[in-house]
Design an enzyme around this catalytic site. Structure first.
Site, mmCIF file in Angstrom:
data_model
loop_
_atom_site.group_PDB
_atom_site.id
_atom_site.type_symbol
_atom_site.label_atom_id
_atom_site.label_comp_id
_atom_site.label_asym_id
_atom_site.label_seq_id
_atom_site.Cartn_x
_atom_site.Cartn_y
_atom_site.Cartn_z
ATOM 1 N N HIS A 93 -15.295 -16.796 54.762
ATOM 2 C CA HIS A 93 -16.040 -17.484 55.588
ATOM 3 C C HIS A 93 -15.681 -18.771 55.452
ATOM 4 O O HIS A 93 -15.522 -19.477 54.475
ATOM 5 C CB HIS A 93 -17.481 -17.342 55.487
ATOM 6 C CG HIS A 93 -18.246 -16.082 56.195
ATOM 7 N ND1 HIS A 93 -19.484 -15.534 55.519
ATOM 8 C CD2 HIS A 93 -18.147 -15.280 57.207
ATOM 9 C CE1 HIS A 93 -19.755 -14.334 56.237
ATOM 10 N NE2 HIS A 93 -18.988 -14.430 57.254
ATOM 11 N N CYS B 292 -25.026 -20.123 52.272
ATOM 12 C CA CYS B 292 -25.153 -18.554 52.626
ATOM 13 C C CYS B 292 -26.561 -18.146 52.908
ATOM 14 O O CYS B 292 -26.843 -17.433 53.703
ATOM 15 C CB CYS B 292 -24.422 -17.820 51.685
ATOM 16 S SG CYS B 292 -22.746 -17.708 51.802
#
Length: 272
Positions: free
Chosen positions: A165, A265
């Site tokens: 990511h 996150c």
């Protein structure tokens, strides 16, 4: 200068590593939901001590990765672009977060047609949206985000599967304002050669992270413009940030990292 932020988080009450969808996950290693909750609670309380608002969404059984709220929405100027997960194990998370936004008065909500893992791969700089692709978010989702959110999008290619990511390889330190440009920190080796050139052109004064800082999820940090929340182990990055005038704030995310996550996150930013 720090600015007050509003975050959405999800307690890891059902945290587990039962499957593998990134290189950090290993179901054979022991995992403690209690330790994960304690680390998450300290992260949440750290944000509140810094003056930020933290709202919470209820965790759901059977969704152990729901703690990683950043993957479930991108909010810019009150417009909400939801998520569409690549891994089937996480698909159901998107609807829970969509309902949370509806229940909290948001009406401009779009659920994407393309695979889009939200702030996992989207980083708002105050002027443009940096958008990652390569492992999770579909490249076509970048154009969809531009259309839905009405902001310019810059595509960046990720090439190292450990940094699957964008938010594992780059984060925004200071958003752009009339007073000055945005500042970011990133790990160049996570990006393709062309993307590195783009980043160097857009952010010539960026803070560059070392391999060691990237490996401990140091680039999965959260900044309010002055205070920068980082994993305990990101010591060199903390020193470089302090030299630029930022205040590093360390937290322990060792248990959450077993699922491939860190401070960012766990943190979905709501920008009205």
């Amino acid at each position: 200068m720090p600015t007050t932020r509003r975050y959405l988080m999800c307690e890891p009450r059902f945290f587990a590593v039962d499957y593998v969808i990134n290189p950090w996950m290993d179901p054979t290693k022991p995992v403690s939901a209690d330790v994960a909750v304690a680390q998450w609670t300290e992260l949440r309380d750290t944000y509140r001590r810094l003056g930020h608002t933290v709202e919470e969404i209820d965790p759901q059984p059977g969704l152990p990765d729901m703690v990683f709220a950043a993957n479930s929405g991108t909010v810019v100027d009150g417009r909400v672009l939801g998520s569409r997960f690549r891994a089937p194990q996480r698909t159901a998370e998107a609807e829970h977060f969509r309902r949370w936004f509806v229940e909290h008065g948001y009406r401009d909500i779009t659920m994407p047609a393309k695979v889009n893992e939200a702030e996992g791969d989207f980083a708002w700089t105050g002027r443009l949206l940096l958008a990652g692709t390569g492992f999770r978010t579909d490249p076509a989702a970048h154009a969809e985000a531009q259309e839905v959110l009405g902001v310019p999008v810059v595509s960046l290619s990720l090439v190292d599967p450990r940094y699957y990511h964008l938010d594992t390889a780059l984060f925004v330190l200071t958003e752009a304002t009339d007073a000055g440009p945005a500042q970011i920190a990133y790990y160049p080796e996570a990006f393709s050669a062309g993307s590195r050139r783009v980043l160097a052109r857009l952010f010539p004064d960026a803070v560059i992270a070392t391999a060691a800082d990237a490996e401990c999820f140091g680039l999965n940090g959260v900044s309010d413009g002055r205070n920068v929340v980082l994993p305990l182990e990101a010591t060199e990055l903390a020193a470089r940030l302090a030299a630029r005038g930022y205040d590093p704030v360390h937290v322990d995310i060792s248990e959450l990292r077993k699922a491939g996550g860190g401070p960012k996150c766990c943190t979905l930013e709501i920008r009205k």
